[in-house]
Design a protein around this motif. Structure first.
Motif, PDB file in Angstrom:
ATOM      1  N   MET A 191     -58.737 -24.690 -49.932  1.00  0.00           N
ATOM      2  CA  MET A 191     -58.639 -25.247 -51.138  1.00  0.00           C
ATOM      3  C   MET A 191     -57.087 -25.521 -52.007  1.00  0.00           C
ATOM      4  SD  MET A 191     -61.866 -26.688 -51.225  1.00  0.00           S
ATOM      5  CE  MET A 191     -60.911 -27.055 -49.549  1.00  0.00           C
ATOM      6  N   ARG A 192     -56.889 -24.249 -51.975  1.00  0.00           N
ATOM      7  CA  ARG A 192     -55.412 -23.994 -52.859  1.00  0.00           C
ATOM      8  C   ARG A 192     -54.349 -24.925 -52.232  1.00  0.00           C
ATOM      9  NH1 ARG A 192     -51.115 -20.594 -51.938  1.00  0.00           N
ATOM     10  NH2 ARG A 192     -49.788 -20.518 -53.742  1.00  0.00           N
ATOM     11  N   ARG A 193     -54.257 -24.898 -50.507  1.00  0.00           N
ATOM     12  CA  ARG A 193     -53.901 -26.036 -49.956  1.00  0.00           C
ATOM     13  C   ARG A 193     -53.772 -26.915 -50.323  1.00  0.00           C
ATOM     14  NH1 ARG A 193     -50.306 -27.843 -47.811  1.00  0.00           N
ATOM     15  NH2 ARG A 193     -49.555 -28.049 -46.299  1.00  0.00           N
ATOM     16  N   LEU A 194     -54.786 -27.515 -50.268  1.00  0.00           N
ATOM     17  CA  LEU A 194     -55.136 -29.179 -50.669  1.00  0.00           C
ATOM     18  C   LEU A 194     -54.449 -29.168 -51.888  1.00  0.00           C
ATOM     19  CD1 LEU A 194     -58.185 -29.207 -47.509  1.00  0.00           C
ATOM     20  CD2 LEU A 194     -55.339 -29.746 -47.653  1.00  0.00           C
ATOM     21  N   THR A 195     -55.166 -28.796 -52.945  1.00  0.00           N
ATOM     22  CA  THR A 195     -55.539 -29.298 -53.906  1.00  0.00           C
ATOM     23  C   THR A 195     -54.071 -28.561 -55.394  1.00  0.00           C
ATOM     24  OG1 THR A 195     -56.296 -26.828 -54.825  1.00  0.00           O
ATOM     25  CG2 THR A 195     -57.660 -28.817 -54.384  1.00  0.00           C
ATOM     26  N   GLN A 196     -52.854 -28.052 -54.843  1.00  0.00           N
ATOM     27  CA  GLN A 196     -52.034 -26.741 -54.875  1.00  0.00           C
ATOM     28  C   GLN A 196     -50.861 -27.099 -54.208  1.00  0.00           C
ATOM     29  OE1 GLN A 196     -52.087 -22.871 -56.534  1.00  0.00           O
ATOM     30  NE2 GLN A 196     -54.614 -23.193 -56.411  1.00  0.00           N
ATOM     31  N   LYS A 197     -51.243 -27.602 -52.998  1.00  0.00           N
ATOM     32  CA  LYS A 197     -49.596 -28.216 -52.376  1.00  0.00           C
ATOM     33  C   LYS A 197     -48.763 -27.381 -52.983  1.00  0.00           C
ATOM     34  CE  LYS A 197     -51.181 -32.784 -51.702  1.00  0.00           C
ATOM     35  NZ  LYS A 197     -52.180 -32.758 -50.712  1.00  0.00           N
ATOM     36  N   PRO A 198     -48.991 -25.574 -52.268  1.00  0.00           N
ATOM     37  CA  PRO A 198     -48.002 -25.289 -52.542  1.00  0.00           C
ATOM     38  C   PRO A 198     -46.321 -25.654 -51.081  1.00  0.00           C
ATOM     39  CG  PRO A 198     -49.275 -23.917 -51.312  1.00  0.00           C
ATOM     40  CD  PRO A 198     -49.895 -25.475 -51.700  1.00  0.00           C
TER      41      PRO A 198
END
Length: 344
Positions: free
Chosen positions: A304-311
């Motif tokens: 979810m972090r990878r998909l929503t925040q796109k670091p």
């Protein structure tokens, strides 16, 4: 199939207005948005996600690629992942490979063609080169198994330590003839679990012949039954067994029950995973408990972090959760060094 044109005709407005209302465009009044959404609901309209994605919208589907949904470890992981992702507005799409690299490739092609947002995968032993390329083009992470070609984003269990502790538990009870049933060493989990079993024997000062391993398909209940028959019929039948997969454990328990082997009087057993029925099987199965909820939550949060925040920087990430030895009544000291009597 109901289209935006049908909604427009019903309400007497333009198709473009319907599209903007469904997209929550600020140029459309709240009253019009309400009318359009109400009509869409009444008429059974379903939005065309593929068309929206062609216009630049992102997918909310995450693929989960696993070997065998019949394995409760994977089904429970799927359930927990689905719940975690649903809370964030994402949907889980399940694919089953049966540990076949060709099937794995076919599923990854379909997931890629449908432009999923990301993939969580329990990889086969030797993924195709094309599978590797497809995954590199997507946000992805590996679960339980780790293949070096698929990157360094991995959530797993400390398989070596879990099996070492389980074996050491039996050795501490006085067992000097032990059997191990697990997956092939081509699988990273299989290699680590076998090494944990062997290292525990070495640490105890036991000779190599103290342990005998049977390695085969970890998702096969029937293989578990066949392998335990071979072990118990051998010239040095073990007084204790350590098991390296849930499905193998199920097969062994079925065979022992059918053959009337007394556990732990004739044979001590440590299973793998903690199925709901394991606590009341026979005297209660001593087993390796797996941190399913912890792993599922961790995987979901990372994705979810990878998909929503796109670091901008996806550096290596490894999460290793410990297993736990759940001690019940299926393990005890060997009974005078005897092994199960299968002569009858």
């Amino acid at each position: 199939m109901i289209t935006t044109k049908d909604i427009a005709e019903r309400l007497g407005i333009s198709v473009s207005t319907v599209g903007r209302a469904l997209a929550d465009d600020p140029r459309i009044s709240e009253e019009t948005k309400f009318r359009v959404r109400q009509a869409a609901s009444e008429m059974g309209y379903v939005g065309n996600r593929a068309a929206r994605m062609m216009r630049g919208a992102s997918s909310n589907v995450v693929g989960l690629v696993i070997p065998d949904i019949r394995n409760s470890f994977y089904s429970t992981i799927a359930h927990e992942l689905s719940k975690n992702m649903e809370a964030q507005g994402f949907q889980l799409m399940l694919s089953e490979t049966d540990d076949d690299r060709a099937v794995e490739l076919r599923h990854l092609r379909e997931l890629s063609a449908n432009r999923v947002a990301g993939v969580i995968i329990v990889p086969t032993a030797r993924p195709h080169t094309e599978s590797v390329k497809l995954l590199r083009a997507l946000p992805h992470l590996q679960l339980l198994r780790k293949h070096p070609s698929l990157g360094s984003q991995w959530f797993g269990v400390d398989d070596h330590e879990a099996l070492r502790q389980a074996t050491a538990h039996l050795v501490a009870q006085g067992h000097t003839r032990l059997g191990y049933l697990g997956g092939p060493v081509e699988l990273p989990t299989g290699a680590e679990r076998l090494k944990g079993f062997q290292d525990a024997l070495r640490e105890a000062g036991l000779p190599d012949e103290a342990g005998h391993a049977e390695l085969g398909p970890p998702s096969s209940v029937e293989y578990g039954r066949e392998a335990v028959r071979r072990l118990l019929d051998g010239p040095r039948a073990p007084t204790a067994l350590v098991l390296g997969s849930v499905q193998l454990t199920l097969g062994v328990l079925e065979e022992l029950s059918q053959e009337g082997v007394k556990v732990p009087e004739e044979l001590s057993v440590v299973g793998f995973g903690d199925e709901p029925g394991f606590s009341w099987w026979g005297p209660g199965l001593t087993t390796i408990g797996l941190p399913i909820q912890e792993m599922a939550t961790g995987c979901a949060l990372w994705m979810m972090r990878r998909l929503t925040q796109k670091p901008s920087n996806d550096g290596p990430y490894t999460s290793v959760s410990p297993g736990s030895l759940v001690v019940r009544g299926s393990t005890a000291a060997p009974s005078g060094g005897t092994s199960p009597d299968r002569s009858g």
